[in-house]
Design a protein around this motif. Structure first.
Motif, PDB file in Angstrom:
ATOM      1  N   ILE A 245       5.761 -43.472  13.761  1.00  0.00           N
ATOM      2  CA  ILE A 245       4.312 -43.298  13.644  1.00  0.00           C
ATOM      3  C   ILE A 245       3.894 -41.991  14.309  1.00  0.00           C
ATOM      4  CG2 ILE A 245       2.065 -44.182  14.399  1.00  0.00           C
ATOM      5  CD1 ILE A 245       3.194 -46.992  14.108  1.00  0.00           C
ATOM      6  N   GLU A 246       4.504 -41.714  15.464  1.00  0.00           N
ATOM      7  CA  GLU A 246       4.134 -40.496  16.182  1.00  0.00           C
ATOM      8  C   GLU A 246       4.562 -39.240  15.416  1.00  0.00           C
ATOM      9  OE1 GLU A 246       5.801 -41.046  20.068  1.00  0.00           O
ATOM     10  OE2 GLU A 246       4.219 -42.440  20.652  1.00  0.00           O
ATOM     11  N   ALA A 247       5.571 -39.398  14.569  1.00  0.00           N
ATOM     12  CA  ALA A 247       6.055 -38.224  13.830  1.00  0.00           C
ATOM     13  C   ALA A 247       5.200 -37.913  12.604  1.00  0.00           C
ATOM     14  CB  ALA A 247       7.505 -38.446  13.406  1.00  0.00           C
ATOM     15  N   VAL A 248       4.264 -38.801  12.258  1.00  0.00           N
ATOM     16  CA  VAL A 248       3.398 -38.537  11.100  1.00  0.00           C
ATOM     17  C   VAL A 248       2.519 -37.325  11.400  1.00  0.00           C
ATOM     18  CG1 VAL A 248       1.480 -39.420   9.723  1.00  0.00           C
ATOM     19  CG2 VAL A 248       3.367 -40.923  10.321  1.00  0.00           C
ATOM     20  N   ASP A 249       2.463 -36.424  10.423  1.00  0.00           N
ATOM     21  CA  ASP A 249       1.719 -35.182  10.574  1.00  0.00           C
ATOM     22  C   ASP A 249       0.284 -35.426  11.057  1.00  0.00           C
ATOM     23  OD1 ASP A 249       0.771 -32.662  10.401  1.00  0.00           O
ATOM     24  OD2 ASP A 249       0.791 -32.551   8.209  1.00  0.00           O
ATOM     25  N   GLU A 250      -0.040 -34.763  12.142  1.00  0.00           N
ATOM     26  CA  GLU A 250      -1.381 -34.866  12.727  1.00  0.00           C
ATOM     27  C   GLU A 250      -2.475 -34.565  11.695  1.00  0.00           C
ATOM     28  OE1 GLU A 250      -4.359 -35.134  15.619  1.00  0.00           O
ATOM     29  OE2 GLU A 250      -2.227 -35.475  15.997  1.00  0.00           O
ATOM     30  N   GLY A 251      -2.185 -33.638  10.790  1.00  0.00           N
ATOM     31  CA  GLY A 251      -3.162 -33.238   9.775  1.00  0.00           C
ATOM     32  C   GLY A 251      -3.590 -34.395   8.881  1.00  0.00           C
ATOM     33  N   ILE A 252      -2.639 -35.263   8.525  1.00  0.00           N
ATOM     34  CA  ILE A 252      -2.970 -36.407   7.674  1.00  0.00           C
ATOM     35  C   ILE A 252      -3.931 -37.334   8.412  1.00  0.00           C
ATOM     36  CG2 ILE A 252      -1.998 -38.509   6.660  1.00  0.00           C
ATOM     37  CD1 ILE A 252       0.369 -36.900   5.789  1.00  0.00           C
ATOM     38  N   LEU A 253      -3.665 -37.544   9.700  1.00  0.00           N
ATOM     39  CA  LEU A 253      -4.552 -38.400  10.484  1.00  0.00           C
ATOM     40  C   LEU A 253      -5.949 -37.785  10.566  1.00  0.00           C
ATOM     41  CD1 LEU A 253      -2.143 -39.410  13.381  1.00  0.00           C
ATOM     42  CD2 LEU A 253      -2.499 -40.481  11.171  1.00  0.00           C
TER      43      LEU A 253
ATOM     44  N   ALA B 244      -7.330 -35.758   8.408  1.00  0.00           N
ATOM     45  CA  ALA B 244      -7.980 -35.850   7.103  1.00  0.00           C
ATOM     46  C   ALA B 244      -8.554 -37.255   6.891  1.00  0.00           C
ATOM     47  CB  ALA B 244      -6.975 -35.512   5.999  1.00  0.00           C
ATOM     48  N   MET B 245      -7.783 -38.266   7.276  1.00  0.00           N
ATOM     49  CA  MET B 245      -8.244 -39.646   7.116  1.00  0.00           C
ATOM     50  C   MET B 245      -9.458 -39.910   8.009  1.00  0.00           C
ATOM     51  SD  MET B 245      -6.541 -41.579   5.085  1.00  0.00           S
ATOM     52  CE  MET B 245      -5.466 -40.881   3.875  1.00  0.00           C
ATOM     53  N   LYS B 246      -9.313 -39.475   9.260  1.00  0.00           N
ATOM     54  CA  LYS B 246     -10.375 -39.682  10.234  1.00  0.00           C
ATOM     55  C   LYS B 246     -11.668 -39.030   9.765  1.00  0.00           C
ATOM     56  CE  LYS B 246     -10.042 -39.592  15.239  1.00  0.00           C
ATOM     57  NZ  LYS B 246      -9.425 -38.875  16.378  1.00  0.00           N
TER      58      LYS B 246
ATOM     59  N   ARG C 200     -19.492 -39.267  10.094  1.00  0.00           N
ATOM     60  CA  ARG C 200     -18.303 -38.582   9.585  1.00  0.00           C
ATOM     61  C   ARG C 200     -18.167 -38.727   8.080  1.00  0.00           C
ATOM     62  NH1 ARG C 200     -13.874 -40.539  13.583  1.00  0.00           N
ATOM     63  NH2 ARG C 200     -14.096 -39.028  15.272  1.00  0.00           N
ATOM     64  N   SER C 201     -18.552 -39.908   7.573  1.00  0.00           N
ATOM     65  CA  SER C 201     -18.392 -40.128   6.138  1.00  0.00           C
ATOM     66  C   SER C 201     -19.261 -39.171   5.330  1.00  0.00           C
ATOM     67  CB  SER C 201     -18.716 -41.581   5.798  1.00  0.00           C
ATOM     68  OG  SER C 201     -20.117 -41.780   5.831  1.00  0.00           O
ATOM     69  N   ARG C 202     -20.236 -38.550   5.966  1.00  0.00           N
ATOM     70  CA  ARG C 202     -21.085 -37.598   5.241  1.00  0.00           C
ATOM     71  C   ARG C 202     -20.696 -36.146   5.506  1.00  0.00           C
ATOM     72  NH1 ARG C 202     -25.532 -41.436   6.730  1.00  0.00           N
ATOM     73  NH2 ARG C 202     -25.818 -40.152   8.572  1.00  0.00           N
ATOM     74  N   ILE C 203     -19.577 -35.965   6.217  1.00  0.00           N
ATOM     75  CA  ILE C 203     -19.073 -34.622   6.469  1.00  0.00           C
ATOM     76  C   ILE C 203     -17.691 -34.514   5.838  1.00  0.00           C
ATOM     77  CG2 ILE C 203     -18.468 -32.927   8.229  1.00  0.00           C
ATOM     78  CD1 ILE C 203     -20.317 -34.376  10.161  1.00  0.00           C
ATOM     79  N   GLY C 204     -17.586 -33.710   4.786  1.00  0.00           N
ATOM     80  CA  GLY C 204     -16.289 -33.536   4.142  1.00  0.00           C
ATOM     81  C   GLY C 204     -15.481 -32.485   4.855  1.00  0.00           C
ATOM     82  N   MET C 205     -14.156 -32.604   4.778  1.00  0.00           N
ATOM     83  CA  MET C 205     -13.340 -31.602   5.457  1.00  0.00           C
ATOM     84  C   MET C 205     -12.116 -31.265   4.618  1.00  0.00           C
ATOM     85  SD  MET C 205     -12.208 -31.578   9.422  1.00  0.00           S
ATOM     86  CE  MET C 205     -11.648 -30.074  10.201  1.00  0.00           C
TER      87      MET C 205
ATOM     88  N   PHE D 235      -3.823 -28.787   3.250  1.00  0.00           N
ATOM     89  CA  PHE D 235      -4.333 -29.804   2.313  1.00  0.00           C
ATOM     90  C   PHE D 235      -4.389 -31.206   2.910  1.00  0.00           C
ATOM     91  CE2 PHE D 235      -1.269 -26.952  -0.044  1.00  0.00           C
ATOM     92  CZ  PHE D 235      -2.181 -25.939  -0.204  1.00  0.00           C
ATOM     93  N   ASN D 236      -3.323 -31.584   3.653  1.00  0.00           N
ATOM     94  CA  ASN D 236      -3.283 -32.885   4.322  1.00  0.00           C
ATOM     95  C   ASN D 236      -3.518 -34.071   3.392  1.00  0.00           C
ATOM     96  OD1 ASN D 236      -2.769 -31.522   6.636  1.00  0.00           O
ATOM     97  ND2 ASN D 236      -4.845 -31.659   7.433  1.00  0.00           N
ATOM     98  N   LEU D 237      -2.827 -34.040   2.258  1.00  0.00           N
ATOM     99  CA  LEU D 237      -2.832 -35.205   1.381  1.00  0.00           C
ATOM    100  C   LEU D 237      -1.728 -36.151   1.848  1.00  0.00           C
ATOM    101  CD1 LEU D 237      -3.078 -33.382  -2.062  1.00  0.00           C
ATOM    102  CD2 LEU D 237      -4.943 -34.330  -0.696  1.00  0.00           C
ATOM    103  N   VAL D 238      -1.856 -37.420   1.485  1.00  0.00           N
ATOM    104  CA  VAL D 238      -0.771 -38.359   1.774  1.00  0.00           C
ATOM    105  C   VAL D 238       0.246 -38.215   0.646  1.00  0.00           C
ATOM    106  CG1 VAL D 238      -0.161 -40.751   2.213  1.00  0.00           C
ATOM    107  CG2 VAL D 238      -2.385 -39.888   2.914  1.00  0.00           C
ATOM    108  N   ASN D 239       1.361 -37.589   0.966  1.00  0.00           N
ATOM    109  CA  ASN D 239       2.320 -37.166  -0.057  1.00  0.00           C
ATOM    110  C   ASN D 239       2.815 -38.281  -0.954  1.00  0.00           C
ATOM    111  OD1 ASN D 239       2.399 -34.450   0.418  1.00  0.00           O
ATOM    112  ND2 ASN D 239       3.914 -34.633   2.046  1.00  0.00           N
ATOM    113  N   ARG D 240       3.052 -39.444  -0.373  1.00  0.00           N
ATOM    114  CA  ARG D 240       3.681 -40.503  -1.148  1.00  0.00           C
ATOM    115  C   ARG D 240       2.665 -41.340  -1.921  1.00  0.00           C
ATOM    116  NH1 ARG D 240       8.821 -40.925   0.366  1.00  0.00           N
ATOM    117  NH2 ARG D 240       8.937 -42.903  -0.704  1.00  0.00           N
TER     118      ARG D 240
END
Ligand SMILES: Nc1ncnc2c1ncn2[C@@H]1O[C@H](COP(=O)(O)OP(=O)(O)OP(=O)(O)O)[C@@H](O)[C@H]1O
Ligand SMILES: [Mg+2]
Lengths: 274, 283
Positions: free
Chosen positions: A172-180, A182-184, B106-111, B116-121
């Motif tokens: 879990i700690e190795a997951v790219d900070e950027g993805i977290l 983006a989700m956040k 936050r839901s009203r602020i896009g980033m 890119f920070n997509l979830v690859n899988r």
């Protein structure tokens, strides 16, 4: 080797400095190897590991092997029950820890935990579970809850929870900070970040490790019978204890075949995941 | 969430240096109020910055590497919490918000991001629908089931982001090209129906053609819905072309603040702390 010596205190420059540092590092490694070798020889000496002893003992080993043949196929009729029991212990002891370890890892990983000390506490707990070998867990649990497959399964579960938990939180700690991030930034809550950002990313690693532990637990489950925690190990120990070597070799043969099949299955499945 | 230290009244916030530009009835969209961020107590990444950004402004932050651009930007949606001072959006202090309110904000602020920070899988369309997570209830989250409405919105946003081939929508995100990935990220941001867009080096990983197309796209989107943009960008030429306002940071402080036309060589030298050295668009 960052802080072993202070470069600023060395009165050399440019290429001279580089060569000097290189040499120092090389000497350091040489000393390290020498120390390790010394410790290994020391340990071998004190555990009476010597090849002469092996040579002297070899006639006895041959004699023992001779007494195992021809195998006595009689145990085959009563082996199926304990064998299935062993496989079941391993299966439960591998699947039950998955949700528990995942839950604990969520609180332990630095990227998902919110309470610092709780995270550290969970880490210590996981490490303790992991450090105690399952055979030792089985011994303790047998004296606590009595003989049978229940303490055996529990022993596998405890040890695997510790091992998987540690692996899970490291993954879990190795997951790219950027993805977290983006989700956040979408306004997702912690659980959603875990389910949509982390879980898909770490899923292959998790499946691979679970298969590895399934294989490992099958091997462990066969010896748990030694301490009375159920499974095929008990038949093997009693055969040896009663000097029924021709029966023992049959049981051993079955164990080897089953474990080989499981090992291959697990390896094949893992190679497909990664 | 603890209340942050800093000036406690709104007057102080509004009274910062930039506010004379928006005197009158217009309320600023974003106020950066005496914002200070230090890491480990001594590295000061952002040093007592005050800014006031109006609705619909296209702000570009520039400055040398490590000056605190990304740090400043991440305060606007509170991915990073300030050491001192606060961010005020639509008159509301983020530091005073409860977790739930903050998530809503936050839901009203896009980033969007450089990488890119997509979830690859995950599939492209799932990645886009992640922009709707704030509206997804617990049960649907646990079962990974977005609504029909979410799917429709996602497809609409993918089209608006310039991805028309439907074959792409169900591919795994890591099978796309860089330009396509950034469009997916833009679609994920669009589905949030943002009032503010934050973009951290959104084109740094793209080729020249894609750089222009992505900046055009973001500009068009923002103009249509009067969205406020805060972006970091190393290319000063592009910054001048697209931004309505350029803010130069130097050593954690604002060293330049004005429209693109007024960004001359002297100002750039000031920001990059160069005497009369060569000025380049990128660091
Ligand atoms: N998590 C962190 N811990 C400690 N220091 C950090 C952390 N994040 C950033 N910093 C420091 O804060 C300063 C500002 O970093 P920031 O990423 O905001 O710079 P930047 O202007 O975005 O640079 P770049 O143009 O290279 O992206 C840097 O000195 C950096 O080392
Ligand atoms: Mg940055």
């Amino acid at each position: 080797m960052a802080k072993i010596f202070d470069i600023s205190k060395i009165d050399l420059e440019g290429i001279e400095l580089a060569i000097y540092v290189r040499r120092r590092v090389r000497t350091g490694y040489a000393i390290l190897v020498a120390i390790v070798l010394a410790i290994v020889f020391y340990a071998a000496y004190y555990t009476n590991f010597n090849l002469a002893e092996l040579e002297r003992g070899s006639p006895h080993i041959w004699k023992l092997l001779g007494r195992m043949f021809p195998p006595d196929l009689e145990p085959l009729s009563e082996i199926s029950g304990p064998l299935v029991e062993t496989l079941q212990m391993a299966l439960v002891g591998t699947t039950l820890p998955i949700p528990i370890a995942m839950f604990l890892a969520f609180y332990a990983a630095t990227s998902t935990r919110r309470i610092h000390w709780l995270g550290n506490l969970v880490r210590v707990a996981l490490n303790t579970l992991r450090t105690i070998p399952e055979l030792l867990w089985a011994m303790i649990l047998v004296s606590a809850v009595g003989l049978g497959t229940f303490p055996g399964t529990l022993a596998l579960t405890l040890h695997s929870t510790g091992s998987m938990g540690k692996f899970f939180y490291e993954t879990i700690e190795a997951v790219d900070e950027g993805i977290l991030e983006a989700m956040k930034s979408t306004g997702a809550n912690r659980l959603q970040i875990f389910f949509f950002g982390i879980l898909p990313t770490i899923l292959p690693n998790i499946m691979s490790v679970v298969l590895l532990y399934w294989d490992y637990n099958n091997r462990s489950a066969t010896v748990l019978g030694l301490v009375g925690a159920g499974g095929i190990g008990f038949i093997l120990t009693s055969a040896i204890a009663e000097f029924e070597y021709q029966q023992a070799i049959t049981v051993l043969g079955v164990i080897v075949i089953i474990l080989t099949v499981i090992d291959r299955t697990s390896a094949a499945a893992r190679s497909r995941i990664i | 969430m603890a209340r942050r230290v800093g000036s406690s009244t709104f007057e102080v916030a509004g009274g910062c240096a930039v506010s004379e530009q928006n005197a009158g009835s217009r309320k600023p969209k974003i106020i950066v109020d005496h914002l200070t961020k230090s890491y480990d107590g001594h590295i000061i990444a952002v040093d007592d910055i005050n800014l006031s950004i109006d609705k619909g402004e296209y702000c570009i932050l520039f400055g040398p590497s490590g000056v605190g651009k990304s740090t400043l930007m991440r305060h606007i949606n509170y991915l990073i919490k300030p050491t001192k001072g606060d961010i005020v959006i639509d008159g509301k202090r983020l530091g005073e918000m409860k977790t739930k309110e903050l998530l809503k904000q936050r839901s009203r602020i896009g980033m969007i991001f450089q990488e890119f920070n997509l979830v690859n899988r995950m599939s492209v369309i799932m990645n886009v629908m992640c922009g709707r997570l704030h509206y997804l209830n617990a049960w649907r989250s646990l079962t990974f089931s977005f609504t029909r409405d979410d799917h429709e919105r996602a497809i609409d946003c993918l089209r608006r982001a310039g991805l028309h081939e439907e074959e792409l929508y169900f591919r795994r995100a890591d099978t796309l090209s860089g330009g396509q990935k950034q469009r997916v990220a833009i679609a994920r941001m669009l589905i949030q129906e943002p009032e503010i867009i934050l973009a951290d080096e959104p084109i740094a990983a793209l080729d020249v053609k894609n750089q222009h197309m992505i900046l055009e796209l973001i500009g068009d989107i923002a103009r249509r819905d009067n969205i406020t943009i805060v972006m970091t960008l190393h290319h000063l030429e592009l910054a001048k072309k697209y931004a309505s306002r350029i803010i130069g940071l130097s050593e954690g402080k604002v060293a330049f603040d004005g429209p693109g036309e007024s960004l001359d060589e002297a100002a750039i030298n000031r920001v990059f702390k160069m005497e009369d050295g060569k000025v380049v668009g990128t660091t």
